[in-house]
Design an enzyme around this catalytic site. Structure first.
Site, PDB file in Angstrom:
ATOM      1  N   ARG A  24       0.836  -1.205   0.000  1.00 45.93           N
ATOM      2  CA  ARG A  24       0.000   0.000   0.000  1.00 45.93           C
ATOM      3  C   ARG A  24       0.881   1.270   0.000  1.00 45.93           C
ATOM      4  O   ARG A  24       0.923   2.015  -0.982  1.00 45.93           O
ATOM      5  CB  ARG A  24      -0.951  -0.029   1.210  1.00 45.93           C
ATOM      6  CG  ARG A  24      -2.062   1.008   1.169  1.00 45.93           C
ATOM      7  CD  ARG A  24      -1.632   2.402   1.610  1.00 45.93           C
ATOM      8  NE  ARG A  24      -1.097   2.424   2.963  1.00 45.93           N
ATOM      9  CZ  ARG A  24      -0.493   3.482   3.481  1.00 45.93           C
ATOM     10  NH1 ARG A  24      -0.334   4.599   2.786  1.00 45.93           N
ATOM     11  NH2 ARG A  24       0.005   3.443   4.710  1.00 45.93           N
ATOM     12  N   ASP A  25       1.604   1.490   1.090  1.00 46.14           N
ATOM     13  CA  ASP A  25       2.388   2.718   1.214  1.00 46.14           C
ATOM     14  C   ASP A  25       3.472   2.764   0.145  1.00 46.14           C
ATOM     15  O   ASP A  25       3.778   3.823  -0.420  1.00 46.14           O
ATOM     16  CB  ASP A  25       3.011   2.764   2.617  1.00 46.14           C
ATOM     17  CG  ASP A  25       3.472   4.132   3.047  1.00 46.14           C
ATOM     18  OD1 ASP A  25       4.046   4.844   2.214  1.00 46.14           O
ATOM     19  OD2 ASP A  25       3.272   4.493   4.211  1.00 46.14           O
ATOM     20  N   HIS A 216       4.721   4.291  12.804  1.00 43.12           N
ATOM     21  CA  HIS A 216       4.817   4.174  11.340  1.00 43.12           C
ATOM     22  C   HIS A 216       5.864   5.211  10.925  1.00 43.12           C
ATOM     23  O   HIS A 216       5.560   6.396  10.792  1.00 43.12           O
ATOM     24  CB  HIS A 216       3.440   4.474  10.760  1.00 43.12           C
ATOM     25  CG  HIS A 216       3.362   4.517   9.270  1.00 43.12           C
ATOM     26  ND1 HIS A 216       2.874   3.467   8.514  1.00 43.12           N
ATOM     27  CD2 HIS A 216       3.670   5.496   8.374  1.00 43.12           C
ATOM     28  CE1 HIS A 216       2.884   3.800   7.239  1.00 43.12           C
ATOM     29  NE2 HIS A 216       3.368   5.025   7.112  1.00 43.12           N
ATOM     30  N   HIS A 218       8.626   6.722   8.494  1.00 38.90           N
ATOM     31  CA  HIS A 218       9.345   6.857   7.221  1.00 38.90           C
ATOM     32  C   HIS A 218      10.797   7.194   7.568  1.00 38.90           C
ATOM     33  O   HIS A 218      11.075   7.854   8.567  1.00 38.90           O
ATOM     34  CB  HIS A 218       8.671   7.937   6.361  1.00 38.90           C
ATOM     35  CG  HIS A 218       7.374   7.445   5.782  1.00 38.90           C
ATOM     36  ND1 HIS A 218       7.271   6.957   4.499  1.00 38.90           N
ATOM     37  CD2 HIS A 218       6.141   7.319   6.327  1.00 38.90           C
ATOM     38  CE1 HIS A 218       6.027   6.566   4.279  1.00 38.90           C
ATOM     39  NE2 HIS A 218       5.307   6.774   5.370  1.00 38.90           N
ATOM     40  N   CYS A 249       4.416   9.223   0.643  1.00 34.53           N
ATOM     41  CA  CYS A 249       3.025   9.654   0.541  1.00 34.53           C
ATOM     42  C   CYS A 249       2.950  10.618  -0.628  1.00 34.53           C
ATOM     43  O   CYS A 249       3.676  11.614  -0.661  1.00 34.53           O
ATOM     44  CB  CYS A 249       2.576  10.343   1.830  1.00 34.53           C
ATOM     45  SG  CYS A 249       0.933  11.076   1.698  1.00 34.53           S
ATOM     46  N   ASN A 258       9.169   3.851   4.152  1.00 37.03           N
ATOM     47  CA  ASN A 258       9.155   3.458   5.564  1.00 37.03           C
ATOM     48  C   ASN A 258      10.452   2.748   5.909  1.00 37.03           C
ATOM     49  O   ASN A 258      11.171   2.289   5.027  1.00 37.03           O
ATOM     50  CB  ASN A 258       8.025   2.453   5.824  1.00 37.03           C
ATOM     51  CG  ASN A 258       6.693   3.118   5.825  1.00 37.03           C
ATOM     52  OD1 ASN A 258       6.155   3.375   4.775  1.00 37.03           O
ATOM     53  ND2 ASN A 258       6.166   3.409   6.988  1.00 37.03           N
TER      54      ASN A 258
END
Ligand code: HMG
Ligand code: MG
Length: 317
Positions: A24-25, A216, A218, A249, A258
């Site tokens: 996803r990310d 979370h 990054h 993002c 991340n």
């Protein structure tokens, strides 16, 4: 036994739960759209390595994030093994409607602790976003989904700079009261330092139970692992990570990926923590991720390989 009951217990002090976000990310931030078939190849490599909490995709607007427009097709094609929890981002009622009946075990709602990033990311104020969550979290729970939540830009905002941590924690508390089982506090642009992390985690633990707090991070400036060690020392046992260090993002300029899952796992293994994830297979998944996106990724351990410790769990074979 439900999928979530089979995950390592966070009450066990050396059990750490890794929540994998590369699909996803990571893929939301790729310039091109990765074919669904290739996403499946990466998913299988991650599952084979023993990752059991995988955020697969997003039910956001395909106009905003075309890279994840195949959310339904991907979910129809994945084969979740025993004990696996599949999750996806859901921003609003339309997203929930699309997510229901796809086989997801949980959804993740998301907003920012800073107004400008929230507006750029979801086109709404923080208050309006919270109001939308009040409308979608109860029906999601009634439908048998667990709900996780992200609070982004906690360590800093790409538009506003410093962010008031008290505001971020207050939002997290509100989301727990709404029924979210865990809040993933995000260093969206990777600016955090250990002293700042200590302050944020201290405040989080004043308001929430340790198992309700995830980080979370990054890794834009290389401080993610230092921040994770700080949080581990304070009793946090839930961390998001992305194989190869994929990610960013699209609405947060300057955000790198991340913390790489294999770098996190190498460190946790060496500290004697238990994750249920196999380092050698995860290193292979890092190579798979590179093939899927067609370029080298910033994670270190998939390049360097494992290191055989005397009596340790790792092997160079
Ligand atoms: P909007 O344009 O304000 O939405 O976008 P709207 O409600 O006004 O609807 C406009 C159109 O979009 C309508 O279609 C809706 O049906 C459609 P039209 O009538 O014009 O044909 N629409 C949708 N279609 C499919 N699925 C939906 C959906 N919602 C509306 N769910 C919206 C608002 C939230 C949808 C938009 O801003 C959006 O999709 N944003 C994407 C945000 C995003 O995915 N960002 C990246 C993930 S967040 C992140 O990376 C941070 C994180 O990793 C943590 C960290 O790092 O800190 C989680
Ligand atoms: Mg993120």
């Amino acid at each position: 036994m439900s999928a979530t009951e089979q995950q390592p217990s966070t009450a066990d002090s050396d059990a750490v739960s890794i929540y994998e976000v590369s699909l996803r990310d990571g893929l939301q931030n790729e310039k091109g759209v990765i074919p669904t078939e290739q996403k499946l190849v990466l998913f299988r490599a991650l599952a084979d390595a023993g990752l059991r909490r995988i955020e697969l995709t997003s039910f956001v607007s395909p106009k905003w994030v075309p890279q994840l427009a195949d959310a339904k097709e991907l979910l129809a094609a994945v084969d979740a093994g025993p004990g696996m929890t599949l999750s996806a981002l859901v921003p609003n009622a339309k997203g929930l409607e699309r997510a229901l009946g796809t086989g997801l075990h949980e959804i993740a709602v998301f907003l920012s602790a800073s107004e400008t990033h929230n507006k750029k990311n979801v086109n709404k104020t923080i208050d309006k976003t919270l109001h939308i969550f009040e409308e979608i979290v109860p029906p999601a729970l009634e439908a048998g989904l667990r709900v996780r939540a992200y609070v982004s830009t906690v360590w800093g905002c790409p538009y506003e700079g410093p962010v008031d941590p008290a505001r971020a924690i207050a939002i997290g508390k509100q989301l727990v009261e709404l029924g979210c089982y865990q809040i993933s506090f995000g260093d969206t642009i990777g600016v955090g330092t250990p002293s700042q992390t200590r302050d944020i985690v201290e405040r989080a633990l004043d308001a929430l139970a340790p198992e309700q707090v995830a980080l979370h991070l990054h890794d834009t400036r290389g401080t993610a692992l230092a921040n994770i060690v700080t949080a581990l020392d304070m009793g946090i046992r839930q961390f998001d990570a992305s194989v190869g260090g994929l990610g960013g993002c699209p609405y947060a300029p300057g955000a790198a990926g991340n913390v790489a899952t294999e770098d996190l796992l190498y460190m946790l293994d060496g500290m004697g923590m238990k994750t249920g994830v196999d380092l050698n297979k995860l290193i292979e998944a890092g190579h798979v991720a590179e093939r899927v996106v067609g370029r080298p990724l910033p994670g270190k351990v998939h390049k360097a390989g494992p290191f055989k410790r005397r009596g340790g769990v790792e092997s160079a074979d």
